[in-house]
Design a protein around this motif. Sequence first.
Motif, PDB file in Angstrom:
ATOM      1  N   LEU A 181       0.782  -1.237   0.000  1.00 39.75           N
ATOM      2  CA  LEU A 181       0.000   0.000   0.000  1.00 39.75           C
ATOM      3  C   LEU A 181       0.812   1.285   0.000  1.00 39.75           C
ATOM      4  O   LEU A 181       0.301   2.333  -0.386  1.00 39.75           O
ATOM      5  CB  LEU A 181      -0.900   0.018   1.248  1.00 39.75           C
ATOM      6  CG  LEU A 181      -1.880  -1.133   1.413  1.00 39.75           C
ATOM      7  CD1 LEU A 181      -2.491  -1.108   2.807  1.00 39.75           C
ATOM      8  CD2 LEU A 181      -2.944  -1.082   0.346  1.00 39.75           C
ATOM      9  N   VAL A 182       2.045   1.228   0.475  1.00 44.23           N
ATOM     10  CA  VAL A 182       2.830   2.441   0.737  1.00 44.23           C
ATOM     11  C   VAL A 182       4.092   2.439  -0.129  1.00 44.23           C
ATOM     12  O   VAL A 182       4.829   1.449  -0.127  1.00 44.23           O
ATOM     13  CB  VAL A 182       3.214   2.513   2.235  1.00 44.23           C
ATOM     14  CG1 VAL A 182       4.073   3.717   2.525  1.00 44.23           C
ATOM     15  CG2 VAL A 182       1.972   2.515   3.102  1.00 44.23           C
ATOM     16  N   PRO A 183       4.383   3.543  -0.846  1.00 41.35           N
ATOM     17  CA  PRO A 183       5.562   3.591  -1.712  1.00 41.35           C
ATOM     18  C   PRO A 183       6.849   3.974  -0.994  1.00 41.35           C
ATOM     19  O   PRO A 183       7.675   4.734  -1.510  1.00 41.35           O
ATOM     20  CB  PRO A 183       5.175   4.664  -2.740  1.00 41.35           C
ATOM     21  CG  PRO A 183       4.359   5.621  -1.952  1.00 41.35           C
ATOM     22  CD  PRO A 183       3.563   4.749  -0.987  1.00 41.35           C
ATOM     23  N   VAL A 184       7.024   3.465   0.213  1.00 40.00           N
ATOM     24  CA  VAL A 184       8.217   3.738   1.023  1.00 40.00           C
ATOM     25  C   VAL A 184       8.745   2.401   1.517  1.00 40.00           C
ATOM     26  O   VAL A 184       7.952   1.520   1.876  1.00 40.00           O
ATOM     27  CB  VAL A 184       7.869   4.655   2.233  1.00 40.00           C
ATOM     28  CG1 VAL A 184       9.052   4.818   3.166  1.00 40.00           C
ATOM     29  CG2 VAL A 184       7.362   5.999   1.762  1.00 40.00           C
ATOM     30  N   ASP A 185      10.047   2.231   1.544  1.00 36.58           N
ATOM     31  CA  ASP A 185      10.646   1.005   2.064  1.00 36.58           C
ATOM     32  C   ASP A 185      10.549   1.031   3.582  1.00 36.58           C
ATOM     33  O   ASP A 185      11.298   1.746   4.249  1.00 36.58           O
ATOM     34  CB  ASP A 185      12.100   0.899   1.616  1.00 36.58           C
ATOM     35  CG  ASP A 185      12.752  -0.422   2.010  1.00 36.58           C
ATOM     36  OD1 ASP A 185      12.117  -1.229   2.732  1.00 36.58           O
ATOM     37  OD2 ASP A 185      13.900  -0.651   1.594  1.00 36.58           O
ATOM     38  N   LEU A 186       9.621   0.263   4.126  1.00 39.52           N
ATOM     39  CA  LEU A 186       9.377   0.247   5.567  1.00 39.52           C
ATOM     40  C   LEU A 186      10.022  -0.945   6.265  1.00 39.52           C
ATOM     41  O   LEU A 186       9.767  -1.177   7.448  1.00 39.52           O
ATOM     42  CB  LEU A 186       7.868   0.249   5.843  1.00 39.52           C
ATOM     43  CG  LEU A 186       7.113   1.478   5.322  1.00 39.52           C
ATOM     44  CD1 LEU A 186       5.617   1.309   5.517  1.00 39.52           C
ATOM     45  CD2 LEU A 186       7.598   2.740   6.002  1.00 39.52           C
ATOM     46  N   ARG A 187      10.868  -1.668   5.549  1.00 40.58           N
ATOM     47  CA  ARG A 187      11.557  -2.780   6.203  1.00 40.58           C
ATOM     48  C   ARG A 187      12.426  -2.231   7.326  1.00 40.58           C
ATOM     49  O   ARG A 187      13.002  -1.146   7.222  1.00 40.58           O
ATOM     50  CB  ARG A 187      12.406  -3.553   5.197  1.00 40.58           C
ATOM     51  CG  ARG A 187      11.551  -4.313   4.179  1.00 40.58           C
ATOM     52  CD  ARG A 187      12.395  -4.960   3.142  1.00 40.58           C
ATOM     53  NE  ARG A 187      13.096  -3.901   2.406  1.00 40.58           N
ATOM     54  CZ  ARG A 187      14.022  -4.136   1.492  1.00 40.58           C
ATOM     55  NH1 ARG A 187      14.385  -5.358   1.200  1.00 40.58           N
ATOM     56  NH2 ARG A 187      14.618  -3.120   0.863  1.00 40.58           N
ATOM     57  N   GLN A 188      12.522  -3.001   8.374  1.00 40.68           N
ATOM     58  CA  GLN A 188      13.206  -2.528   9.585  1.00 40.68           C
ATOM     59  C   GLN A 188      14.660  -2.128   9.340  1.00 40.68           C
ATOM     60  O   GLN A 188      15.171  -1.220   9.995  1.00 40.68           O
ATOM     61  CB  GLN A 188      13.127  -3.589  10.680  1.00 40.68           C
ATOM     62  CG  GLN A 188      13.572  -3.055  12.018  1.00 40.68           C
ATOM     63  CD  GLN A 188      13.284  -4.005  13.141  1.00 40.68           C
ATOM     64  OE1 GLN A 188      12.875  -5.126  12.940  1.00 40.68           O
ATOM     65  NE2 GLN A 188      13.496  -3.549  14.351  1.00 40.68           N
ATOM     66  N   ALA A 189      15.319  -2.750   8.385  1.00 41.65           N
ATOM     67  CA  ALA A 189      16.709  -2.386   8.097  1.00 41.65           C
ATOM     68  C   ALA A 189      16.819  -0.937   7.606  1.00 41.65           C
ATOM     69  O   ALA A 189      17.844  -0.293   7.815  1.00 41.65           O
ATOM     70  CB  ALA A 189      17.287  -3.340   7.052  1.00 41.65           C
ATOM     71  N   GLN A 190      15.772  -0.424   6.966  1.00 44.43           N
ATOM     72  CA  GLN A 190      15.773   0.936   6.428  1.00 44.43           C
ATOM     73  C   GLN A 190      14.980   1.918   7.278  1.00 44.43           C
ATOM     74  O   GLN A 190      15.320   3.086   7.372  1.00 44.43           O
ATOM     75  CB  GLN A 190      15.177   0.941   5.005  1.00 44.43           C
ATOM     76  CG  GLN A 190      15.859   0.022   4.043  1.00 44.43           C
ATOM     77  CD  GLN A 190      17.339   0.322   3.908  1.00 44.43           C
ATOM     78  OE1 GLN A 190      17.746   1.471   3.823  1.00 44.43           O
ATOM     79  NE2 GLN A 190      18.159  -0.712   3.917  1.00 44.43           N
ATOM     80  N   PHE A 191      13.898   1.448   7.847  1.00 43.56           N
ATOM     81  CA  PHE A 191      12.931   2.293   8.548  1.00 43.56           C
ATOM     82  C   PHE A 191      12.849   1.793   9.989  1.00 43.56           C
ATOM     83  O   PHE A 191      12.049   0.940  10.318  1.00 43.56           O
ATOM     84  CB  PHE A 191      11.571   2.181   7.831  1.00 43.56           C
ATOM     85  CG  PHE A 191      10.591   3.279   8.124  1.00 43.56           C
ATOM     86  CD1 PHE A 191      10.662   4.488   7.448  1.00 43.56           C
ATOM     87  CD2 PHE A 191       9.575   3.093   9.048  1.00 43.56           C
ATOM     88  CE1 PHE A 191       9.727   5.491   7.683  1.00 43.56           C
ATOM     89  CE2 PHE A 191       8.642   4.087   9.295  1.00 43.56           C
ATOM     90  CZ  PHE A 191       8.719   5.288   8.607  1.00 43.56           C
ATOM     91  N   LYS A 192      13.725   2.321  10.816  1.00 42.97           N
ATOM     92  CA  LYS A 192      13.868   1.836  12.196  1.00 42.97           C
ATOM     93  C   LYS A 192      12.857   2.493  13.132  1.00 42.97           C
ATOM     94  O   LYS A 192      12.191   3.450  12.764  1.00 42.97           O
ATOM     95  CB  LYS A 192      15.288   2.124  12.675  1.00 42.97           C
ATOM     96  CG  LYS A 192      16.360   1.441  11.856  1.00 42.97           C
ATOM     97  CD  LYS A 192      17.736   1.877  12.288  1.00 42.97           C
ATOM     98  CE  LYS A 192      18.873   1.296  11.532  1.00 42.97           C
ATOM     99  NZ  LYS A 192      18.686   0.454  10.424  1.00 42.97           N
ATOM    100  N   ARG A 193      12.803   1.966  14.354  1.00 41.15           N
ATOM    101  CA  ARG A 193      11.921   2.547  15.372  1.00 41.15           C
ATOM    102  C   ARG A 193      12.245   4.031  15.523  1.00 41.15           C
ATOM    103  O   ARG A 193      13.404   4.425  15.578  1.00 41.15           O
ATOM    104  CB  ARG A 193      12.099   1.829  16.711  1.00 41.15           C
ATOM    105  CG  ARG A 193      11.069   2.212  17.735  1.00 41.15           C
ATOM    106  CD  ARG A 193      11.163   1.332  18.958  1.00 41.15           C
ATOM    107  NE  ARG A 193      12.419   1.473  19.631  1.00 41.15           N
ATOM    108  CZ  ARG A 193      12.632   2.286  20.660  1.00 41.15           C
ATOM    109  NH1 ARG A 193      11.665   3.003  21.150  1.00 41.15           N
ATOM    110  NH2 ARG A 193      13.819   2.355  21.214  1.00 41.15           N
ATOM    111  N   GLY A 194      11.203   4.856  15.523  1.00 39.28           N
ATOM    112  CA  GLY A 194      11.385   6.295  15.624  1.00 39.28           C
ATOM    113  C   GLY A 194      11.449   6.995  14.278  1.00 39.28           C
ATOM    114  O   GLY A 194      11.429   8.216  14.218  1.00 39.28           O
TER     115      GLY A 194
END
Length: 183
Positions: A119-132
């Motif tokens: 649904l979202v055009p952003v890489d939200l995998r934890q390696a790229q998109f961390k907590r915070g």
Amino acid sequence: MAELLAKSPCDRLLPLSIGDARLSEVDMTVLTSLAPYNGKEEGLSDALKAAHGMELPAVNRATGKEGARAIWFGRGHTLLVGPAPDASLAEHAALTDQSDAWSIVRLEGDDAEDVLARLVPVDLRQAQFKRGHTSRTQLQHMTISITRVSDTAFLIIAFRSMAKTLVHDLETAMKGVAARRAG
């Protein structure tokens, strides 16, 4: 005389649990837009730290914790989620109550990243998109704010008027991911 009842944006739509993903509404809370006056960012950050225990977040970041968060909400804007703003913040920023304008949901579980990848055009995998980490982006055709709040959970903020569509789109993606896993 008519009796008006306050209803949450996702009233009777949530919670949902499908596969290894759970979607729930965050209880109605105080939402305040903080727009620092020119040259007052540092003073606002200090006042926010003294009053609410968190600093002004950097671009694409959130500070604070459950119940009291400051989320970067765009250039020159931060959304204070949870506490009513301390009066000292008004010396450094324009404060605007946004409590009735937004819906907030929490998507969590082992499938949350896979659901959002549809649904979202952003890489939200934890390696790229961390907590915070946070981003203002699109979920399908809706403008949202998405913040990773734990290894397997995201806070999603969308216009209140789009709450039903938000839940529908997330539910459809949850069902798709669960069906794929079931084989």
